[in-house]
Motif scaffolding. Structure first.
Motif, PDB file in Angstrom:
ATOM      1  N   ASP A 294       0.833  -1.200   0.000  1.00  0.00           N
ATOM      2  CA  ASP A 294       0.000   0.000   0.000  1.00  0.00           C
ATOM      3  C   ASP A 294       0.870   1.253   0.000  1.00  0.00           C
ATOM      4  OD1 ASP A 294      -1.906   1.929   0.205  1.00  0.00           O
ATOM      5  OD2 ASP A 294      -2.649   1.321   2.180  1.00  0.00           O
ATOM      6  N   PHE A 295       0.963   1.899  -1.167  1.00  0.00           N
ATOM      7  CA  PHE A 295       1.727   3.149  -1.295  1.00  0.00           C
ATOM      8  C   PHE A 295       0.809   4.365  -1.266  1.00  0.00           C
ATOM      9  CE2 PHE A 295       5.156   0.424  -2.138  1.00  0.00           C
ATOM     10  CZ  PHE A 295       6.337   1.140  -2.240  1.00  0.00           C
ATOM     11  N   SER A 296      -0.453   4.177  -0.852  1.00  0.00           N
ATOM     12  CA  SER A 296      -1.398   5.292  -0.890  1.00  0.00           C
ATOM     13  C   SER A 296      -0.970   6.437   0.020  1.00  0.00           C
ATOM     14  CB  SER A 296      -2.801   4.811  -0.523  1.00  0.00           C
ATOM     15  OG  SER A 296      -2.837   4.270   0.791  1.00  0.00           O
ATOM     16  N   GLN A 297      -0.365   6.109   1.179  1.00  0.00           N
ATOM     17  CA  GLN A 297       0.112   7.173   2.068  1.00  0.00           C
ATOM     18  C   GLN A 297       1.208   7.993   1.399  1.00  0.00           C
ATOM     19  OE1 GLN A 297       0.971   5.858   6.208  1.00  0.00           O
ATOM     20  NE2 GLN A 297       0.305   3.863   5.489  1.00  0.00           N
ATOM     21  N   VAL A 298       2.080   7.320   0.653  1.00  0.00           N
ATOM     22  CA  VAL A 298       3.174   8.021  -0.034  1.00  0.00           C
ATOM     23  C   VAL A 298       2.597   8.970  -1.080  1.00  0.00           C
ATOM     24  CG1 VAL A 298       5.425   7.714  -1.121  1.00  0.00           C
ATOM     25  CG2 VAL A 298       4.457   5.852   0.219  1.00  0.00           C
ATOM     26  N   LEU A 299       1.563   8.516  -1.772  1.00  0.00           N
ATOM     27  CA  LEU A 299       0.947   9.336  -2.803  1.00  0.00           C
ATOM     28  C   LEU A 299       0.220  10.551  -2.233  1.00  0.00           C
ATOM     29  CD1 LEU A 299      -0.324   6.385  -4.962  1.00  0.00           C
ATOM     30  CD2 LEU A 299       1.021   8.290  -5.873  1.00  0.00           C
ATOM     31  N   ARG A 300      -0.331  10.411  -1.029  1.00  0.00           N
ATOM     32  CA  ARG A 300      -1.111  11.504  -0.453  1.00  0.00           C
ATOM     33  C   ARG A 300      -0.260  12.532   0.274  1.00  0.00           C
ATOM     34  NH1 ARG A 300      -4.631   7.208   1.286  1.00  0.00           N
ATOM     35  NH2 ARG A 300      -3.747   7.377   3.384  1.00  0.00           N
ATOM     36  N   SER A 301       0.871  12.112   0.818  1.00  0.00           N
ATOM     37  CA  SER A 301       1.613  12.950   1.756  1.00  0.00           C
ATOM     38  C   SER A 301       2.456  14.016   1.057  1.00  0.00           C
ATOM     39  CB  SER A 301       2.521  12.072   2.618  1.00  0.00           C
ATOM     40  OG  SER A 301       3.232  12.864   3.553  1.00  0.00           O
ATOM     41  N   ASN A 302       2.639  15.152   1.740  1.00  0.00           N
ATOM     42  CA  ASN A 302       3.619  16.141   1.282  1.00  0.00           C
ATOM     43  C   ASN A 302       5.011  15.825   1.836  1.00  0.00           C
ATOM     44  OD1 ASN A 302       3.209  16.840   3.977  1.00  0.00           O
ATOM     45  ND2 ASN A 302       3.344  19.038   3.600  1.00  0.00           N
ATOM     46  N   PHE A 352      19.361  22.127  -0.552  1.00  0.00           N
ATOM     47  CA  PHE A 352      19.089  20.698  -0.545  1.00  0.00           C
ATOM     48  C   PHE A 352      17.652  20.405  -0.131  1.00  0.00           C
ATOM     49  CE2 PHE A 352      23.538  21.490   0.663  1.00  0.00           C
ATOM     50  CZ  PHE A 352      24.146  20.977  -0.479  1.00  0.00           C
ATOM     51  N   VAL A 353      17.132  19.304  -0.645  1.00  0.00           N
ATOM     52  CA  VAL A 353      15.747  18.897  -0.420  1.00  0.00           C
ATOM     53  C   VAL A 353      15.696  17.825   0.652  1.00  0.00           C
ATOM     54  CG1 VAL A 353      13.774  17.724  -1.489  1.00  0.00           C
ATOM     55  CG2 VAL A 353      15.037  19.484  -2.766  1.00  0.00           C
ATOM     56  N   TYR A 354      14.742  17.946   1.561  1.00  0.00           N
ATOM     57  CA  TYR A 354      14.501  16.925   2.591  1.00  0.00           C
ATOM     58  C   TYR A 354      13.520  15.875   2.054  1.00  0.00           C
ATOM     59  CZ  TYR A 354      14.038  15.455   7.553  1.00  0.00           C
ATOM     60  OH  TYR A 354      14.056  14.767   8.740  1.00  0.00           O
ATOM     61  N   PHE A 355      12.266  16.303   1.806  1.00  0.00           N
ATOM     62  CA  PHE A 355      11.235  15.394   1.294  1.00  0.00           C
ATOM     63  C   PHE A 355      11.016  15.643  -0.198  1.00  0.00           C
ATOM     64  CE2 PHE A 355       9.607  15.990   5.775  1.00  0.00           C
ATOM     65  CZ  PHE A 355       9.910  14.699   6.212  1.00  0.00           C
ATOM     66  N   THR A 356      10.883  14.557  -0.963  1.00  0.00           N
ATOM     67  CA  THR A 356      10.502  14.642  -2.372  1.00  0.00           C
ATOM     68  C   THR A 356       9.143  13.979  -2.531  1.00  0.00           C
ATOM     69  OG1 THR A 356      12.798  14.630  -3.143  1.00  0.00           O
ATOM     70  CG2 THR A 356      11.111  14.016  -4.743  1.00  0.00           C
ATOM     71  N   PRO A 357       8.051  14.749  -2.482  1.00  0.00           N
ATOM     72  CA  PRO A 357       6.727  14.143  -2.588  1.00  0.00           C
ATOM     73  C   PRO A 357       6.486  13.563  -3.979  1.00  0.00           C
ATOM     74  CG  PRO A 357       6.617  16.405  -1.751  1.00  0.00           C
ATOM     75  CD  PRO A 357       7.986  16.203  -2.287  1.00  0.00           C
ATOM     76  N   ILE A 358       5.723  12.470  -4.039  1.00  0.00           N
ATOM     77  CA  ILE A 358       5.220  11.992  -5.328  1.00  0.00           C
ATOM     78  C   ILE A 358       3.741  12.349  -5.461  1.00  0.00           C
ATOM     79  CG2 ILE A 358       6.927  10.156  -5.521  1.00  0.00           C
ATOM     80  CD1 ILE A 358       4.683   8.140  -4.827  1.00  0.00           C
ATOM     81  N   ARG A 359       3.219  13.095  -4.486  1.00  0.00           N
ATOM     82  CA  ARG A 359       1.844  13.575  -4.578  1.00  0.00           C
ATOM     83  C   ARG A 359       1.722  14.468  -5.815  1.00  0.00           C
ATOM     84  NH1 ARG A 359      -2.585  14.724  -0.869  1.00  0.00           N
ATOM     85  NH2 ARG A 359      -3.943  16.252  -1.898  1.00  0.00           N
ATOM     86  N   PRO A 360       0.758  14.186  -6.707  1.00  0.00           N
ATOM     87  CA  PRO A 360       0.620  15.019  -7.903  1.00  0.00           C
ATOM     88  C   PRO A 360       0.366  16.480  -7.557  1.00  0.00           C
ATOM     89  CG  PRO A 360      -0.664  12.995  -8.134  1.00  0.00           C
ATOM     90  CD  PRO A 360      -0.182  13.049  -6.720  1.00  0.00           C
ATOM     91  N   ASN A 361       0.984  17.368  -8.327  1.00  0.00           N
ATOM     92  CA  ASN A 361       0.809  18.822  -8.190  1.00  0.00           C
ATOM     93  C   ASN A 361       1.326  19.344  -6.855  1.00  0.00           C
ATOM     94  OD1 ASN A 361      -0.415  18.992 -10.730  1.00  0.00           O
ATOM     95  ND2 ASN A 361      -2.427  18.513  -9.871  1.00  0.00           N
ATOM     96  N   HIS A 362       2.382  18.717  -6.340  1.00  0.00           N
ATOM     97  CA  HIS A 362       3.024  19.280  -5.164  1.00  0.00           C
ATOM     98  C   HIS A 362       4.468  19.649  -5.513  1.00  0.00           C
ATOM     99  CE1 HIS A 362       2.100  20.469  -1.162  1.00  0.00           C
ATOM    100  NE2 HIS A 362       3.244  19.999  -0.721  1.00  0.00           N
ATOM    101  N   TYR A 363       5.261  20.038  -4.509  1.00  0.00           N
ATOM    102  CA  TYR A 363       6.578  20.605  -4.784  1.00  0.00           C
ATOM    103  C   TYR A 363       7.544  20.277  -3.658  1.00  0.00           C
ATOM    104  CZ  TYR A 363       5.181  24.388  -1.540  1.00  0.00           C
ATOM    105  OH  TYR A 363       4.780  25.108  -0.455  1.00  0.00           O
ATOM    106  N   ARG A 364       8.782  20.761  -3.780  1.00  0.00           N
ATOM    107  CA  ARG A 364       9.839  20.515  -2.786  1.00  0.00           C
ATOM    108  C   ARG A 364      10.331  21.835  -2.201  1.00  0.00           C
ATOM    109  NH1 ARG A 364      13.487  17.889  -7.169  1.00  0.00           N
ATOM    110  NH2 ARG A 364      12.204  19.373  -8.318  1.00  0.00           N
ATOM    111  N   VAL A 365      11.001  21.740  -1.058  1.00  0.00           N
ATOM    112  CA  VAL A 365      11.585  22.896  -0.359  1.00  0.00           C
ATOM    113  C   VAL A 365      13.104  22.745  -0.378  1.00  0.00           C
ATOM    114  CG1 VAL A 365      11.859  23.998   1.893  1.00  0.00           C
ATOM    115  CG2 VAL A 365       9.589  23.294   1.120  1.00  0.00           C
TER     116      VAL A 365
END
Length: 739
Positions: A294-302, A352-365
């Motif tokens: 279940d990768f649904s959490q990965v897809l939803r999370s920022n 440098f980036v900490y989190f790289t979301p795979i949530r569609p239409n999101h971004y990185r810091v």
């Protein structure tokens, strides 16, 4: 299989040379005296500059200093830059002075370090996954110094670093000498980096068996034993806590001949790389391993895959490749290096980036030198210093070309130089030119990548027989002379790669390159991080997943929709797909849902309702704590006694037989209620709730939830106390809400 030193390999052009140059600017923008301040403070010496803020002054003081030693050493080895060597020598000398002042071999930046370590020495141990005696991951912290001193000696030849390292190692051996094995394993419940690996390295440096014995003694059995049995017990664990331990298992195995430990490391690598990693090589959600099904959490999370995880997975891949001579490890290494590591640094502005979301239409810091002191900054400054480490390798008589990157390698033992010219991945070929003082015979082994649809090899324009197959090497044995030129050509195509859970989410991948589309530049709040505790996390709006582009129709038609636009760019209706490492300063889409028309209509309606409910809850939330998860608890100043955390039924939790405490941020004082959810029924009579040290007003209870009236202040301290020493329920989530 042997690696070349970083001094023997130079990256000469292209993507990775640019990344190295940008990283060098960031490294030189950091102030060594600020990084040294925690060590000087703890040793009772005068600081020469105030310490940095952010994580460097909130409990993890000194951890970036250890990473900085490693980055300076490897950057010097890779480039010969004199300023990096000057800074490295200066820092090591200052650390040596701290060690002399301490008088017992210890040097560290951990707040109140002497008091803390004395408690451990006496067997006073109360720990959880990230807090040991209410100190934030102290062994993880000091491991960075161990590793930095090792690297200062190994990569830059600093002899003083070796002596400081040995003194620090001897101090640690004495520190844990009175502890039983049971007590040591209790200490190891708290994140401790790869400290077992650094003691194995001390053995390599000194040949003193006490270090190798210590390395085995401080190997975490709770992780090792399931791996020895080839049992997957990883779901729910803090991911980057585990990977460095396994690097240590592999190093110890290579020194002791413990084949079972090496097989445990291989099992772990296979599990994480093949069943827990997304297309770009990263893994985890909110820093923890999600269920493989279940990768649904990965897809939803920022809070998608963490860069530190990939930093360490590359280290493990390299170690296993050199040990096993299996090119499959290089296939994963290459995929992760191009798509996660390369993309995790801004290619122009740095950061440098900490989190790289795979949530569609999101971004990185992206981090900034003066504001951001996260763990992924520490590993980040290292990541881009060592791109030359695995482009080539060698055995006694043969040379191996593992990666297609513009570079030169000097095979010092054979007096051979090989120059590689390539524009890969924008051009599917590479040229290799041999230079040698005299003609000599050896095999040049060229990796036949798993992703290549075919491979052609020409020597001086003449085609060679290619007998290898993908994920192997093509060997060319001849007497080589200066000027001999080898041309390597291959074909790639774009394919859809689905998530490991078998869901209908897929990414477009061309060769080893993951493609993504820029979707918007709206609301990129916090794009370049400030110095806030949660500066590494995006603050911008979460766009509904149901609004993301989807592939609808027959599966055979999905790839046909891509229309070549430019080199490694493809049009997909209104979107333009390009290498993910090129996507910056924008929201993006990497994963696409695939549907038949009928399933699309049904799924969209169901997801729209779920998404609306989730976004509505986020809209009224001022602050929230996911109990039992490392970063949310650290971010909310967790403290506690006789407490434990865990992961059951795909939910994290924390309970206590004494107390636990958190701080919630009540921005603009808009939060009116605190909603607490547990995995069991909450009985208010058996638990005491305090808000800012006063008994909380309980407004309602309903089974596994309770609502408290919030204090009208900007910072709310919530304390939960157990009554009569009995366990509280397993608390799952705490939310400060407006209504």
């Amino acid at each position: 299989m042997q690696p070349f030193t970083l001094q023997e390999v130079k990256v000469t052009d292209g993507l990775f040379k640019n990344a190295q140059d940008v990283d060098l600017k960031y490294i030189l923008a950091l102030n060594p005296d600020k990084l040294l301040a925690p060590y000087l403070i703890d040793a009772g010496l005068s600081e020469k500059a105030p310490r940095y803020g952010n994580w460097e002054s909130s409990g993890l003081d000194g951890h970036i200093g250890g990473h900085y030693l490693s980055a300076l050493a490897m950057m010097y080895a890779s480039t010969g830059n004199s300023e990096t060597k000057k800074r490295l020598d200066y820092m090591v000398d200052q650390l040596a002075q701290c060690q002399v002042k301490n008088g017992n071999g210890y040097v560290g930046g951990i707040p109140q370090g002497k008091v803390f370590w004395e408690r451990v020495h006496k067997g006073d141990i109360d720990g959880s996954s990230f807090g040991l005696n209410n100190t934030w991951v102290p062994l993880y912290n000091i491991h960075k110094l161990f590793a930095g001193l090792r690297d200062a000696y190994e990569y830059a030849g600093n002899q003083q670093a070796k002596q400081v390292l040995i003194g620090l190692g001897d101090w640690f051996v004495e520190l844990i000498k009175p502890l039983s094995d049971e007590q040591i394993q209790k200490v190891l419940r708290t994140e401790h980096g790869g400290i077992n690996e650094t003691f194995a390295d001390l053995y390599v440096l000194t040949k003193d068996k006490k270090y190798l014995e210590t390395a085995q003694r401080i190997s975490h059995r709770a992780i090792l034993e399931p791996l020895l049995a080839h049992q997957d017990k990883l779901t729910g664990l803090h991911a980057n806590t585990q990977i460095p331990k396994v690097i240590g298992f592999e190093k110890i195995a290579s020194l002791t001949g413990r084949k079972d430990w090496s097989e445990a490391a291989m099992y772990f690598w296979q599990n994480v790389s093949q069943t827990r990693s997304v297309a770009f090589g990263g893994n985890s959600v909110r820093e923890h391993f999600n269920p493989t099904t279940d990768f649904s959490q990965v897809l939803r999370s920022n809070q998608g895959p963490e860069t530190c995880n990939s930093f360490n997975m590359l280290r493990l891949s390299k170690a296993l490749f050199l040990d096993k001579n299996d090119v499959s490890y290089v296939d994963f290494y290459e995929r992760t290096m191009y798509n996660h590591i390369l993309s995790s640094q801004h290619p122009e502005k740095g950061g440098f980036v900490y989190f790289t979301p795979i949530r569609p239409n999101h971004y990185r810091v992206y981090s900034q030198p003066e504001t951001s002191m996260w763990c992924c900054v520490g590993s980040g400054i290292e990541n881009h210093t060592k791109y030359g480490e695995l482009i080539y390798s060698h055995s006694a008589n043969d040379l191996f070309v593992n990666l297609f990157i513009p570079s030169t390698v000097n095979w010092t033992d054979r007096k051979v130089q090989l120059t590689q010219r390539t524009e890969f991945p924008y051009q599917n070929q590479s040229e290799l030119v041999v230079s040698t003082t005299k003609p000599q015979e050896f095999s040049l082994n060229i990796r036949y990548p798993k992703w290549a649809e075919n491979l052609e090899v020409l020597v001086n324009g003449k085609a060679q027989a290619v007998t290898g197959k993908p994920a192997s090497y093509v060997a060319i044995n001849r007497k080589w002379k200066s000027g001999d030129k080898v041309t390597v050509r291959f074909k790639t195509s774009t394919r859809l790669e689905y998530l490991p859970d078998g869901s209908n989410w897929a990414a477009f991948v061309n060769g080893p390159i993951v493609l993504a589309a820029k979707t918007s530049t709206a609301d990129l709040k916090g794009l370049f991080a400030d110095d806030s505790r949660m500066g590494h996390e995006t603050k911008g709006k979460l766009y509904p997943i149901t609004n993301a582009y989807a592939l609808v129709g027959e599966p055979t038609t999905y790839l046909n929709r891509l229309k070549p636009a430019n080199n490694l760019q493809f049009n997909l209706d209104s979107l333009t797909l390009q290498p993910f490492y090129e996507v910056h300063d924008a929201r993006y889409q990497m994963y696409f849902q695939t549907f038949s028309q009928a399933s699309f209509d049904e799924q969209k309606a169901r997801l729209k309702q779920q998404e609306a409910e989730a976004l509505a809850l986020e809209a009224i939330s001022v602050d929230k704590i996911n109990c039992g998860e490392q970063q949310p608890e650290v971010d909310h100043q967790y403290k506690g006694e006789k407490s434990e955390s865990g992961y059951d039924d795909e939910q994290f939790w924390r309970r206590t037989r004494s107390f636990i405490a958190y701080q919630l941020q009540n921005k603009n004082r808009t939060g009116k209620y605190i909603d607490i959810r547990a995995l069991e029924t909450i009985t208010p009579d058996a638990i005491q709730f305090l808000i800012n040290e006063k008994p909380a007003e309980v407004l309602s209870t309903k089974g596994k939830t309770i609502r408290l009236k919030a204090d009208d202040s900007e910072v709310i301290t919530l304390i939960i106390k157990a009554q009569n020493g009995t366990n509280t329920p397993r608390f799952h989530q705490i939310r400060l809400v407006t209504n």
